[in-house]
Design an enzyme around this catalytic site. Structure first.
Site, PDB file in Angstrom:
ATOM      1  N   GLU A 123      12.377  -1.015   9.471  1.00 36.89           N
ATOM      2  CA  GLU A 123      12.320  -1.698   8.188  1.00 36.89           C
ATOM      3  C   GLU A 123      13.667  -1.572   7.495  1.00 36.89           C
ATOM      4  O   GLU A 123      13.777  -1.720   6.299  1.00 36.89           O
ATOM      5  CB  GLU A 123      11.182  -1.170   7.323  1.00 36.89           C
ATOM      6  CG  GLU A 123      11.171   0.322   7.110  1.00 36.89           C
ATOM      7  CD  GLU A 123      10.099   0.738   6.133  1.00 36.89           C
ATOM      8  OE1 GLU A 123      10.182   0.316   4.979  1.00 36.89           O
ATOM      9  OE2 GLU A 123       9.189   1.479   6.539  1.00 36.89           O
ATOM     10  N   CYS A 146       6.204   1.365   7.893  1.00 38.02           N
ATOM     11  CA  CYS A 146       6.295   2.457   8.875  1.00 38.02           C
ATOM     12  C   CYS A 146       5.355   2.298  10.057  1.00 38.02           C
ATOM     13  O   CYS A 146       5.501   3.007  11.046  1.00 38.02           O
ATOM     14  CB  CYS A 146       5.982   3.787   8.199  1.00 38.02           C
ATOM     15  SG  CYS A 146       7.083   4.157   6.838  1.00 38.02           S
ATOM     16  N   HIS A 204       1.292   9.820  10.106  1.00 39.14           N
ATOM     17  CA  HIS A 204       2.564   9.374   9.540  1.00 39.14           C
ATOM     18  C   HIS A 204       2.955  10.390   8.462  1.00 39.14           C
ATOM     19  O   HIS A 204       2.137  10.741   7.612  1.00 39.14           O
ATOM     20  CB  HIS A 204       2.418   7.975   8.922  1.00 39.14           C
ATOM     21  CG  HIS A 204       3.576   7.602   8.058  1.00 39.14           C
ATOM     22  ND1 HIS A 204       4.866   7.610   8.532  1.00 39.14           N
ATOM     23  CD2 HIS A 204       3.662   7.258   6.740  1.00 39.14           C
ATOM     24  CE1 HIS A 204       5.699   7.270   7.548  1.00 39.14           C
ATOM     25  NE2 HIS A 204       4.990   7.059   6.465  1.00 39.14           N
TER      26      HIS A 204
HETATM   27  P1  HMG Z   1       7.707  13.362  -7.700  1.00 38.29           P
HETATM   28  O1  HMG Z   1       7.299  12.868  -9.039  1.00 38.29           O
HETATM   29  O2  HMG Z   1       9.138  13.610  -7.487  1.00 38.29           O
HETATM   30  O3  HMG Z   1       7.012  14.733  -7.337  1.00 38.29           O
HETATM   31  O4  HMG Z   1       7.183  12.317  -6.647  1.00 38.29           O
HETATM   32  P2  HMG Z   1       5.685  15.410  -7.932  1.00 38.29           P
HETATM   33  O5  HMG Z   1       5.930  15.871  -9.304  1.00 38.29           O
HETATM   34  O6  HMG Z   1       4.498  14.531  -7.672  1.00 38.29           O
HETATM   35  O7  HMG Z   1       5.630  16.685  -6.998  1.00 38.29           O
HETATM   36  C1  HMG Z   1       5.396  16.564  -5.630  1.00 38.29           C
HETATM   37  C2  HMG Z   1       4.464  17.702  -5.207  1.00 38.29           C
HETATM   38  O8  HMG Z   1       5.136  18.937  -5.409  1.00 38.29           O
HETATM   39  C3  HMG Z   1       3.176  17.789  -6.031  1.00 38.29           C
HETATM   40  O9  HMG Z   1       2.168  18.248  -5.158  1.00 38.29           O
HETATM   41  C4  HMG Z   1       3.501  18.868  -7.058  1.00 38.29           C
HETATM   42  O10 HMG Z   1       2.355  19.546  -7.580  1.00 38.29           O
HETATM   43  C5  HMG Z   1       4.355  19.799  -6.215  1.00 38.29           C
HETATM   44  P3  HMG Z   1       0.668  17.632  -5.223  1.00 38.29           P
HETATM   45  O11 HMG Z   1       0.158  17.954  -6.578  1.00 38.29           O
HETATM   46  O12 HMG Z   1       0.805  16.134  -5.029  1.00 38.29           O
HETATM   47  O13 HMG Z   1      -0.044  18.287  -4.105  1.00 38.29           O
HETATM   48  N1  HMG Z   1       5.280  20.628  -7.007  1.00 38.29           N
HETATM   49  C6  HMG Z   1       5.461  21.954  -6.801  1.00 38.29           C
HETATM   50  N2  HMG Z   1       4.906  22.807  -5.936  1.00 38.29           N
HETATM   51  C7  HMG Z   1       5.318  24.116  -5.958  1.00 38.29           C
HETATM   52  N3  HMG Z   1       6.255  24.577  -6.826  1.00 38.29           N
HETATM   53  C8  HMG Z   1       6.839  23.740  -7.720  1.00 38.29           C
HETATM   54  C9  HMG Z   1       6.452  22.358  -7.725  1.00 38.29           C
HETATM   55  N4  HMG Z   1       6.820  21.273  -8.452  1.00 38.29           N
HETATM   56  C10 HMG Z   1       6.094  20.231  -8.008  1.00 38.29           C
HETATM   57  N5  HMG Z   1       7.753  24.209  -8.569  1.00 38.29           N
HETATM   58  C11 HMG Z   1       6.648  11.224  -4.604  1.00 38.29           C
HETATM   59  C12 HMG Z   1       6.728  12.573  -5.323  1.00 38.29           C
HETATM   60  C13 HMG Z   1       6.066  11.458  -3.245  1.00 38.29           C
HETATM   61  C14 HMG Z   1       5.736  10.289  -5.387  1.00 38.29           C
HETATM   62  C15 HMG Z   1       8.076  10.632  -4.513  1.00 38.29           C
HETATM   63  O14 HMG Z   1       8.887  11.476  -3.734  1.00 38.29           O
HETATM   64  C16 HMG Z   1       8.118   9.233  -3.917  1.00 38.29           C
HETATM   65  O15 HMG Z   1       7.977   8.243  -4.624  1.00 38.29           O
HETATM   66  N6  HMG Z   1       8.347   9.136  -2.560  1.00 38.29           N
HETATM   67  C17 HMG Z   1       8.423   7.845  -1.885  1.00 38.29           C
HETATM   68  C18 HMG Z   1       7.074   7.246  -1.632  1.00 38.29           C
HETATM   69  C19 HMG Z   1       6.293   8.016  -0.608  1.00 38.29           C
HETATM   70  O16 HMG Z   1       6.811   8.750   0.212  1.00 38.29           O
HETATM   71  N7  HMG Z   1       4.952   7.813  -0.600  1.00 38.29           N
HETATM   72  C20 HMG Z   1       4.083   8.442   0.381  1.00 38.29           C
HETATM   73  C21 HMG Z   1       2.892   7.556   0.746  1.00 38.29           C
HETATM   74  S1  HMG Z   1       3.384   5.904   1.178  1.00 38.29           S
HETATM   75  C22 HMG Z   1       4.056   6.067   2.779  1.00 38.29           C
HETATM   76  O17 HMG Z   1       3.907   7.055   3.415  1.00 38.29           O
HETATM   77  C23 HMG Z   1       4.829   4.906   3.300  1.00 38.29           C
HETATM   78  C24 HMG Z   1       6.329   5.089   3.348  1.00 38.29           C
HETATM   79  O18 HMG Z   1       6.663   5.949   4.440  1.00 38.29           O
HETATM   80  C25 HMG Z   1       7.018   3.724   3.494  1.00 38.29           C
HETATM   81  C26 HMG Z   1       6.594   2.789   4.603  1.00 38.29           C
HETATM   82  O19 HMG Z   1       5.456   2.725   5.053  1.00 38.29           O
HETATM   83  O20 HMG Z   1       7.463   2.020   4.982  1.00 38.29           O
HETATM   84  C27 HMG Z   1       6.892   5.729   2.105  1.00 38.29           C
END
Ligand code: HMG
Length: 445
Positions: free
Chosen positions: A83, A120, A244
């Site tokens: 992609e 993906c 994935h």
């Molecule tokens: P964010 O706002 O940076 O992070 O976004 P957050 O605040 O949601 O924190 C992430 C996790 O860390 C959370 O865990 C927090 O609690 C934890 P959860 O509650 O979800 O279990 N956390 C901590 N843990 C321990 N100590 C700390 C601490 N602070 C926070 N101090 C987000 C995270 C994934 C949304 C962002 O990185 C993003 O937008 N990523 C891109 C999109 C993505 O990867 N989505 C995944 C599903 S879609 C997919 O897989 C398809 C893709 O591969 C593309 C395709 O298919 O082509 C992306």
């Protein structure tokens, strides 16, 4: 019936590495544990200035062909899943064939080439295409080369920046494979979703939080559809479940969802009932919100049980080892997870031949696929031939300033020239632009 599946795999990581807790988190003013514990990531791979999706794909394919003693005549099909393509017409597979023809006497003129796109999940779709081509008897004894290659970059400052990565996975699909046999047991969960997309732009528009929910919803559907073919699944049925892996924290959620689904109406649910109660049944609730809240509470309790934690440690956690060090490789990620799992089996002396894997692929936009694979007799030798750890360890560790420059070099809207951080050796490299705007490549001795 002839077995068809993955005979061999090679992985090519981008040659640079960004330390997420050590270098990235301090710059963002964030707690390093958000990366190590929350997202589950230690580092991301990045391409050096002379690397891109073509060089990574061609280098993985070249290593694969050399290791298996193949020539171009042995390959009847080259499919590249990506992609991160830079051309809306000419497929990456033609560039890859052009690279390989620089080092082999023969050519790939007889090979059918294409490029698959569905975020993906396209890597797994290309595997399916190769499987179908061979099963249909159209391969004339030849093998298919399936390559998943991506440079998963997000715009600077986007929340996704934490989950970047770059690398390629080359897979050889043959009759009587050595690694895993594919099967007709597969199911889909697919819907028109607007969670992650790149409408004629390099960096994705992402609704990160929603993308997590869409991943889980489609994966649940895919599991149900899979079971309509394969019958009800049980957690003990699969040696590993590679998902994935955009980041390991996502798979933590997917693993729990799959486990809850699989233990429903089994002795495991009964045995856990004293400790955490039975799973909420939708029909027992008048109100959807109350049902979902009850499910959330059950999942929280389930997560804390020893039974679940042991299963997770054996079946899911081993799939995440490589991903923790490389980040998201988009189309390659689920295939990295499979290798990570088999590597675990190899390093721990497990007898995996005949064991089953349940592979959960996913692509935004959105579609999930669950399919079953069986580990083949030759898996041990294939794993022995891989040198993933050495390749990961030899990456150049980026400083913050390096990272900013490298991100700019790979930004299609910028024209930035910098010194490479590593020296290419016996590999394909980007070699500038041709007169029609094509990218050119050469083999660096
Ligand atoms: P964010 O706002 O940076 O992070 O976004 P957050 O605040 O949601 O924190 C992430 C996790 O860390 C959370 O865990 C927090 O609690 C934890 P959860 O509650 O979800 O279990 N956390 C901590 N843990 C321990 N100590 C700390 C601490 N602070 C926070 N101090 C987000 C995270 C994934 C949304 C962002 O990185 C993003 O937008 N990523 C891109 C999109 C993505 O990867 N989505 C995944 C599903 S879609 C997919 O897989 C398809 C893709 O591969 C593309 C395709 O298919 O082509 C992306």
């Amino acid at each position: 019936m002839t077995a068809v599946g993955i005979d061999a795999v090679e992985i090519w990581t981008g040659k640079l590495s960004l330390d997420l807790p050590g270098t990235f988190a301090p710059q963002k003013g964030e707690d390093p544990e958000k990366y190590t514990k929350g997202l589950g990531l230690n580092a991301s791979s990045f391409p050096d200035s002379y690397e891109d999706i073509v060089t990574m794909a061609a280098n993985a394919a070249y290593r694969l062909m050399e290791r298996k003693g193949l020539t171009p005549d042995d390959i009847g099909r080259i499919d590249v899943a990506t992609e991160s393509a830079f051309d809306n017409s000419k497929p990456v597979s033609t560039y890859v064939a052009g690279c390989l023809e620089q080092v082999y006497d023969g050519d790939f003129h007889h090979a059918n080439k294409g490029e698959r796109k569905f975020a993906c999940i396209a890597g797994t779709q290309s595997l399916d295409d190769a499987y179908n081509w061979i099963k249909a008897g159209r391969n004339r004894g030849r093998a298919a080369l399936v390559i998943a290659t991506d440079t998963a970059l997000y715009a600077r400052g986007d929340a996704g920046e934490a989950t970047q990565g770059a690398g390629a996975v080359a897979m050889l699909i043959t009759e009587e494979p050595s690694l895993v046999e594919l099967s007709t047991e597969q199911g889909y969960g697919s819907a028109d979703e607007t969670d992650f997309l790149k409408p004629n732009q390099q960096f994705p528009s992402v609704d990160g939080k929603r993308s997590v929910q869409v991943y889980l919803a489609r994966m649940r559907e895919a599991l149900e559809d899979f079971e309509s073919v394969a019958g009800a699944s049980h957690p003990d049925q699969y040696a590993y479940i590679p998902f994935h892996t955009p980041f390991p924290g996502m798979v933590r959620k997917a693993g729990l969802l799959a486990y809850r689904h699989m233990i429903r109406d089994t002795a495991i649910e009964d045995d856990l009932a004293d400790e955490i109660g039975r799973q909420p049944r939708e029909e027992a609730f008048d109100d959807a919100d109350a049902y979902h809240e009850a499910v959330r509470e059950y999942m929280d309790a389930l997560k804390g049980t020893e039974t679940y934690q042991e299963w997770y440690a054996e079946t899911i956690d081993p799939t995440l080892t490589i991903s923790r060090e490389v980040g998201n490789w988009y189309t390659g990620s689920v295939h990295v997870a499979r290798i990570s799992a088999l590597k675990h089996g190899y390093e721990n002396g497990l007898d995996l031949a005949g064991s089953k894997l349940l592979v959960g692929s996913y692509g935004s936009g959105a579609q999930a696929e669950g399919h079953a694979e069986t580990v083949c007799e030759g898996w041990h030798e294939e794993l022995e031939a891989l040198d993933i750890d050495a390749r990961l360890e030899s990456r150049y560790d980026l400083t913050w300033e390096d990272y900013e420059e490298i991100h700019d070099v790979h930004n299609h809207d910028l024209d930035v020239d910098i010194d490479a951080r590593t020296t290419p050796e016996d590999e394909f490299v980007f070699d500038g632009w041709g007169r029609m705007g094509e990218r050119k490549y050469r083999f660096a001795e």
